[in-house]
Design an enzyme around this catalytic site. Structure first.
Site, mmCIF file in Angstrom:
data_model
loop_
_atom_site.group_PDB
_atom_site.id
_atom_site.type_symbol
_atom_site.label_atom_id
_atom_site.label_comp_id
_atom_site.label_asym_id
_atom_site.label_seq_id
_atom_site.Cartn_x
_atom_site.Cartn_y
_atom_site.Cartn_z
ATOM 1 C CB CYS A 38 6.004 -2.151 -10.588
ATOM 2 S SG CYS A 38 5.417 -2.859 -9.025
ATOM 3 C CG HIS B 26 1.458 -2.531 -12.374
ATOM 4 N ND1 HIS B 26 1.959 -3.365 -13.353
ATOM 5 C CD2 HIS B 26 2.224 -2.749 -11.276
ATOM 6 C CE1 HIS B 26 2.988 -4.056 -12.867
ATOM 7 N NE2 HIS B 26 3.170 -3.699 -11.604
ATOM 8 C CD GLU B 27 1.988 -0.814 -8.116
ATOM 9 O OE1 GLU B 27 2.023 -1.820 -7.370
ATOM 10 O OE2 GLU B 27 2.921 -0.504 -8.879
ATOM 11 C CG HIS C 72 1.372 -5.923 -7.750
ATOM 12 N ND1 HIS C 72 1.780 -7.070 -8.406
ATOM 13 C CD2 HIS C 72 2.189 -4.926 -8.200
ATOM 14 C CE1 HIS C 72 2.792 -6.784 -9.204
ATOM 15 N NE2 HIS C 72 3.057 -5.488 -9.102
ATOM 16 C CG HIS D 40 5.924 -7.739 -12.105
ATOM 17 N ND1 HIS D 40 7.102 -7.406 -11.483
ATOM 18 C CD2 HIS D 40 5.036 -6.759 -11.760
ATOM 19 C CE1 HIS D 40 6.943 -6.276 -10.812
ATOM 20 N NE2 HIS D 40 5.695 -5.872 -10.955
#
Length: 309
Positions: free
Chosen positions: A116, A265-266, A269, A275
């Site tokens: 990332c 994953h994104e 965020h 993280h």
């Protein structure tokens, strides 16, 4: 005779296909990655001067570990100085490696992985270290993770009036990304209090997804195949960018990165997670070509802690 010609032609096509797949996989290996410079630095340590160390400094600066401002040390030389050693030790701590300050083989291997694009450390806050405690066994010591997930500075999150979020795909988005991204949103919805819906009205969407290349105007340029893969912003910005130059796939495929895994994953965020130092967590920063991952208990615990859910 004709059958022999056809068989030879078919064999040639298969051979060409296998060669192309091998070349594709190699293009994402360390040799072709922008992180490939790390290989010839293996074994470097404080006090040495080796050509390419300044690239190591740039790497650690990019991901938040190193800052030469207000110091007498030189960021643009190839000296392995004390600041670099300290930064490398912090990196090793965050990634559960032996904390030596030496660029050993395992550290090079970890640093060479695609990842990332968001920095691990923001404004000097070593967020991935959160919750590690030292455990001693017969005179030796190591760090044991007891708390794992982390948040952005200030703990930004969506207000209670925005627990339903709409998302839209910008022009140029790959058609094959729509379903994997939808599955990623569904996975987060199944484990949180959030709900999500796809809208074609971009102006009203809370979240936008797009594929971008190089310097795309947000101050966080992509760097070509095999390095940084994607990035997204903390609440309530709502932007999620894939690197268009990567080799993407739907599901596990050699030499390619799974669209759904990176979306998971994104989206983390976008919801407020930073993280994690837990390798099995979707919020762990690095990814290997050909792998797929899902949500981990660490991710779910983190998002529920952030929203008191």
């Amino acid at each position: 005779m004709a059958s022999k010609v056809i068989s030879f032609f078919s064999f040639s096509l298969i051979a060409l296909y296998l060669l192309s797949q091998s070349a594709l996989a190699d293009s994402h290996g360390n040799g072709q990655s922008p992180f490939g410079f790390l290989n010839h630095l293996q074994g470097c340590h404080k006090g040495e001067k080796v050509k390419g160390i300044q690239e190591l400094k740039k790497y650690l600066e990019k991901f938040g570990y190193l800052n030469y401002n207000n110091t007498s040390a030189n960021q643009d030389d190839d000296d392995f100085d004390e600041l670099l050693e300290s930064a490398l030790k912090t990196y090793q701590l965050n990634y559960n490696l032996n904390i030596t300050g030496v660029l050993d083989a395992k550290t090079v291997s970890q640093m060479s992985l695609s990842r990332c694009a968001l920095a691990d450390i923001v404004n000097g806050s070593t967020r991935m270290q959160s919750g590690k405690k030292r455990v001693d066994h017969h005179g030796s010591s190591h760090f044991h993770t007891v708390s794992h997930f982390t948040f952005f500075g200030g703990n930004p999150k969506w207000p209670s009036t925005k627990y339903h979020l709409s998302y839209a795909f910008l022009a140029g988005t790959r058609v094959d990304a729509v379903t994997p991204v939808g599955r990623a949103f569904a996975a987060w919805a199944a484990n949180t209090h959030f709900t999500f819906s796809w809208t074609r009205n971009i102006s009203e969407a809370d979240i936008t997804i797009s594929f971008e290349s190089g310097d795309h105007g947000d101050g966080y340029p992509f760097d070509g195949p095999g390095a940084t893969l994607a990035h997204a912003y903390a609440p309530t910005d709502g932007r999620f960018h894939y690197d268009a130059e990567e080799n993407w796939s739907v599901g596990a495929s050699p030499g390619a990165f799974d669209l759904e895994t990176l979306a998971l994953h994104e989206i983390g965020h976008l919801l407020g997670l930073h993280h994690s130092s837990v390798e099995g967590a979707i919020m762990f920063p690095t990814f290997s070509a050909g792998e797929t991952k899902g949500l981990h208990e660490d991710d779910i615990q983190g998002i529920r802690t952030l929203y008191n859910a």
